[in-house]
Write a protein that holds these residues in place. Sequence first.
Motif, short mmCIF file in Angstrom:
data_model
loop_
_atom_site.label_atom_id
_atom_site.label_comp_id
_atom_site.label_asym_id
_atom_site.label_seq_id
_atom_site.Cartn_x
_atom_site.Cartn_y
_atom_site.Cartn_z
N HIS A 88 17.25 99.90 47.87
CA HIS A 88 16.12 99.48 48.71
C HIS A 88 14.94 100.40 48.41
O HIS A 88 15.02 101.61 48.67
CB HIS A 88 16.50 99.54 50.19
CG HIS A 88 17.74 98.77 50.52
ND1 HIS A 88 17.70 97.49 51.04
CD2 HIS A 88 19.06 99.09 50.38
CE1 HIS A 88 18.94 97.07 51.23
NE2 HIS A 88 19.78 98.01 50.83
N GLY A 89 13.87 99.83 47.84
CA GLY A 89 12.72 100.64 47.44
C GLY A 89 11.56 100.51 48.40
O GLY A 89 11.29 99.43 48.93
N VAL A 131 13.88 99.30 41.38
CA VAL A 131 14.81 98.33 41.99
C VAL A 131 15.49 97.51 40.90
O VAL A 131 16.71 97.27 40.95
CB VAL A 131 14.06 97.42 42.99
CG1 VAL A 131 14.94 96.25 43.41
CG2 VAL A 131 13.63 98.21 44.23
N SER A 189 12.61 106.45 41.32
CA SER A 189 12.42 105.23 40.54
C SER A 189 12.75 105.44 39.07
O SER A 189 12.76 104.48 38.29
CB SER A 189 10.99 104.70 40.71
OG SER A 189 10.06 105.69 40.36
#
Length: 260
Positions: free
Chosen positions: A61-62, A50, A18
């Motif tokens: 795609h988280g 994201v 992230s």
Amino acid sequence: MTDQFLLNGKVALVTGASYGIGMAIAKALAGAGATITFNDINAELVEKGVAEYKNSGIEAHGYVCDVTNEDQVDAMVAQIAKEVGVIDILVNNAGIIKRIPMIEMKASEFRQVIDVDLNAPFIVSKAVIPGMIQKGGGKIINICSMMSELGRETVSAYAAAKGGLKMLTKNIASEYGEYNIQCNGIGPGYIATPQTAPLREEGHPFNSFIIAKTPAARWGTPEDLQGPAVFLASSASDFVNGHVLYVDGGILAYIGKQPK
């Protein structure tokens, strides 16, 4: 020949991506054509991740997942397979460090570092390997460290975990190479990130120490890790297995300058 480095049609999972090094690697894989999935233990960080990928033109795609929890990892891998596709490329990037002198470190703190930095790569790799076997191959990249080779004050747990991760890398290569699965490591040197910014201020003794110890005479950047990651994720590295590629500006090759 450049086609060997393309990742079109590949699904990549980069753990803990992230922000930071994980995100830089994920962006590089996306640039080579891979579809990116990533996780974080914190939902807010997943949302921020994201959004940052989207700002960079990447549809990532988280997933919220604790990579030390086997049930959560299995559920995430199954969800990715259903929503995005079976994972072709795994980057075990999620990690922590606790800088505590060994005799002051609690066993629970030592275990936590081992759990995130060593047990989690085992858990996630174990979860994705069956899908890779079914697809006829795959790539696993473990983010190791110079501490996979060296010791240093206050990082006993981290060095133990990263040394173990180096050997896990070799063992995955040994055990699953016959299935066309390549497992290699990347060992970053000292990288310029927001977390290291205070150490890199002009005049800080640690900044001077690192520059003097590095033949490249500078800190690395997250971008320095992108090319090696794409190489190890691509068909260009199909006969490279069980290797740790140290991206450290030459630190591990250098004994250091003679004192004046």
